[in-house]
Enzyme design. Sequence first.
Site, PDB file in Angstrom:
ATOM      1  N   GLY A 215       0.834  -1.199   0.000  1.00  0.00           N
ATOM      2  CA  GLY A 215       0.000   0.000   0.000  1.00  0.00           C
ATOM      3  C   GLY A 215       0.865   1.243   0.000  1.00  0.00           C
ATOM      4  CG  ASN A 216      -0.106   4.686  -1.428  1.00  0.00           C
ATOM      5  OD1 ASN A 216      -0.795   5.524  -0.860  1.00  0.00           O
ATOM      6  ND2 ASN A 216      -0.500   4.052  -2.525  1.00  0.00           N
ATOM      7  NE  ARG A 217       5.553   6.607   4.461  1.00  0.00           N
ATOM      8  CZ  ARG A 217       5.814   5.873   5.541  1.00  0.00           C
ATOM      9  NH1 ARG A 217       4.951   5.820   6.515  1.00  0.00           N
ATOM     10  NH2 ARG A 217       6.937   5.203   5.630  1.00  0.00           N
ATOM     11  CB  SER A 218      -2.662   8.050  -0.082  1.00  0.00           C
ATOM     12  OG  SER A 218      -3.841   8.798  -0.210  1.00  0.00           O
ATOM     13  CB  ALA A 282      -1.592   7.638  -3.554  1.00  0.00           C
TER      14      ALA A 282
END
Length: 414
Positions: A215-218, A282
């Site tokens: 995943g990512n930090r969005s 994102a």
Amino acid sequence: MKGSSPSLLLGVTGSIAAYKSLDLIRRFREEGMTVRVVATDNARQFLPFLSAEVFSDHKVETDLFSEGEGTGRIRHLALLDSADILLIAPASANFIARLSLGIADDLLSTMALSARIPILLAPAMEEAMYLHPATEEHRTRLAGRGVVEISPEEGALASGRTGQGRMASAERILAAVRQHLPSPAPSNIDSLKGRHVLVSSGPTYEPLDPVRFIGNRSSGLMGMALVRAALERGARVTLVTGPTALTAPREVEVLSVETAQAMKEALERLFPVCDVLVMAAAVSDYRPASALAKKRKKNGKGWSLDLQENPDILKGLAAMRRPGQCLVGFAAESSLDREKLLEKCRAKGVDLLVANDISNPLTGFGSSENEALLITPDGGCHPVSRRSKEALSRVIFERLPFPPFPAGSPSRLG
Ligand code: C5P
């Protein structure tokens, strides 16, 4: 503005920094604002009421059920009716938690829950409280609802320790209030009336097995701010969001997705009937080549991942656009090179590219503020200085190169 001069409701809560509220009242009055002070019970310990009343020229309000101006009407609503902005300075950890949970058990918290005007918070507390995960969760949740935090500063704290938690300086608080005071409505405030705005937001999760994902930090905060700004301009809004902790306003149609593929399918279905697409999500650029059906167990050998590139959703949608549609893309970059951004704007086929520098910890992922360069395919580059994500969203819609509805043409919306 509701009256001839801007009107500020100043909420004061039980933090030692409440003594600084006196200076704030004086400074706001010097700027020609009307100031009404509303204090919590705990603020009585720290705020000299008589001085606050002399400075503000009004009684300090504390009681949900008191009589006075507006008698015969509900007290908290009477106060809100004449106000342009609600500033809570200092905002204690306790008050932030109550606001986040929607508790309304005194005048200030009841007002905050009923307010349809901008709410600004200037937290002041010990660093340990400010950085506590509970406070952090509450702040994130409030930011998601559009409450603007004027972040505290590093310095000496009431305990004698040093750390982050000093209430923001009067200058920063004044600047934030000025920025959120209602300005004369821009000429194109109704520019999205009758239009359908499609916003994508949040991260995507690409599964490795039933438990793990890439995943990512969005946080989804930027997307949610865009949703609200589009509603403000009269649009009908659909949100396609990856996993976030945020709740969209009730009037928004929400589709929750997890993977880039699911986001692509949802957007491809909705894109043909929208007028504006704002692609703030994102999207994970990579996904595991295959996801395991069962949780992978440790075997002492490590795990090499085979990743495949995800399709560029925005580029694909731009290729299928019909005349009159407007596309906005985002670019999260580690440094902003205008030439490269212009190339990206053209390569993606968007009408506006909003580029942020993710190396700045004060803006971007998870922060309530952002700064950006707005790039247009004709080479235009408009810098937007650091401000709340709400304020940046307003600028984005103000500058949307969107063809106006031909006079008399029917809206596509029923
Ligand atoms: O190429 P880059 O990832 O920098 O592009 C960012 C923009 O493209 C954002 O608007 C993002 O939502 C969109 N994007 C996309 N599909 C991807 C990756 C990014 O639509 N696979």
